[in-house]
Design an enzyme around this catalytic site. Structure first.
Site, PDB file in Angstrom:
ATOM      1  N   CYS A 202       0.813  -0.992   0.063  1.00  0.00           N
ATOM      2  CA  CYS A 202      -0.289  -0.134   0.250  1.00  0.00           C
ATOM      3  C   CYS A 202       0.800   1.669  -0.111  1.00  0.00           C
ATOM      4  O   CYS A 202      -0.263   2.495   0.708  1.00  0.00           O
ATOM      5  CB  CYS A 202      -0.388  -0.229   1.286  1.00  0.00           C
ATOM      6  SG  CYS A 202      -2.285  -1.480   1.399  1.00  0.00           S
ATOM      7  N   ARG A 248      -6.584   4.732  -2.255  1.00  0.00           N
ATOM      8  CA  ARG A 248      -6.960   3.131  -1.416  1.00  0.00           C
ATOM      9  C   ARG A 248      -6.267   3.467  -0.508  1.00  0.00           C
ATOM     10  O   ARG A 248      -7.803   2.125  -0.042  1.00  0.00           O
ATOM     11  CB  ARG A 248      -5.824   2.929  -2.754  1.00  0.00           C
ATOM     12  CG  ARG A 248      -5.410   1.180  -2.036  1.00  0.00           C
ATOM     13  CD  ARG A 248      -4.852  -0.245  -3.153  1.00  0.00           C
ATOM     14  NE  ARG A 248      -4.479  -0.889  -2.805  1.00  0.00           N
ATOM     15  CZ  ARG A 248      -4.060  -2.311  -2.783  1.00  0.00           C
ATOM     16  NH1 ARG A 248      -2.460  -1.716  -3.057  1.00  0.00           N
ATOM     17  NH2 ARG A 248      -3.950  -3.110  -2.610  1.00  0.00           N
TER      18      ARG A 248
END
Length: 312
Positions: A202, A248
């Site tokens: 991430c 995200r």
């Protein structure tokens, strides 16, 4: 059939054969080069398939290679307009040295350099087949393969850790300003009773490596001769990738807040990865349309100014 017609047939056949030899390539030699390349790099690709290509951070390798192959295929018509003049001396020197470097780096498990050697190896093959003119035709596909080279671990670590902390800070501050019960410590984000850690996947490093490749490929294949537009599009890929990754992480944190940590694992996590790419591509192509409109308006304004000065 006359005697004259019988005499011209072998002459025409001989001329066609000479033309074919001057333009063509020894198919046996070409097949041998292709087979040798596959044999030499098959262990490398198997290693990548079981390692780097199986990860989210570096799984873009096969896509990059497919894009390079497509770009090379698009150059096939240009081969008809160039004279094939093999450069055997330079070709063999580059090919042999590159293969030796590949063998040494493979024995030392230096995967990045091992993968990178395929570029000069292919260059050497092109020189043996058609010379420098042929190499120039395929210059972009060869250079584009640089994006398929997996970066070294130390480089990833050097950028991944601070990037994860920065993304965590941005997301936490954004949610805090919106009134959510959120706190952040390094790569840890605490929201309500949940605690989430921003992992390497991430951090956005994957999109930072891939989106510039997509941008370079797009401007080369689909953007006409407009250097300003090309430069701006390529430069925009890194900030777009970082912004998309913040999106995200934001989606994951909000998902944990509303649905629980258990619900955001698996399918939801993978879905946010796809959403990241969709969001990034939308921003990229939206920026391209904006640049087209701005360029059109600027051109019209300059044309009107030129006509006005001419009328005066």
């Amino acid at each position: 059939m006359s005697i004259e017609s019988l005499k011209t047939e072998p002459v025409q056949h001989s001329a066609l054969s000479a033309a074919a030899e001057s333009r063509g390539v020894n198919l046996a030699f070409l097949a041998a080069l292709a087979a040798s390349f596959v044999v030499a790099y098959l262990p490398t690709y198997l290693k990548l398939a079981g390692g780097a290509w199986a990860t989210e951070q570096e799984g873009h390798g096969p896509i990059i290679m497919a894009m390079a192959a497509w770009a090379a295929w698009q150059q096939r018509n240009k081969l008809r307009s160039i004279e094939l003049r093999p450069a055997p001396v330079a070709g063999w020197i580059i090919l042999i040295l590159s293969l030796l470097l590949m063998a040494v780096t493979r024995s030392q498990d230096l995967l990045m350099v091992e993968v990178a050697t395929q570029i000069p190896v292919l260059l050497g093959c092109l020189l043996l087949i058609g010379g420098w003119k042929m190499a120039r035709v395929f210059a972009f596909p060869l250079a584009f393969l640089v994006f398929s080279v997996p970066p070294p671990g130390w480089l990833l670590d050097a950028f991944t850790v601070p990037l994860k902390a920065w993304v965590s800070d941005v997301v936490a501050n954004f949610l805090y300003d919106l009134g959510y019960p959120v706190a952040q410590n390094g790569v840890m984000i605490m929201i309500a009773s949940y605690e989430l850690m921003v992992k390497d996947a991430c951090s956005g490093m994957n999109s930072i490596f891939v989106l510039p490749a997509i941008g370079v490929f797009y401007v080369h294949e689909f953007v006409p001769d407009d250097p300003v537009r090309r430069i701006l599009l390529v430069l925009s890929t890194v900030p777009i990738a970082i912004l998309a990754n913040c999106f995200r992480v934001l989606a994951l944190v909000l998902g944990a807040y509303y649905f629980g940590v258990d619900r955001i694992e698996g399918l939801f996590h993978d879905a946010t990865g796809l959403a990241l790419w969709l969001f990034a591509l939308i921003l990229f192509f939206l920026l391209d349309r904006v640049l087209v409109v701005v360029g059109y308006l600027i051109k019209n304004t300059l044309d009107r100014s030129g006509r006005a000065r001419g009328a005066a």
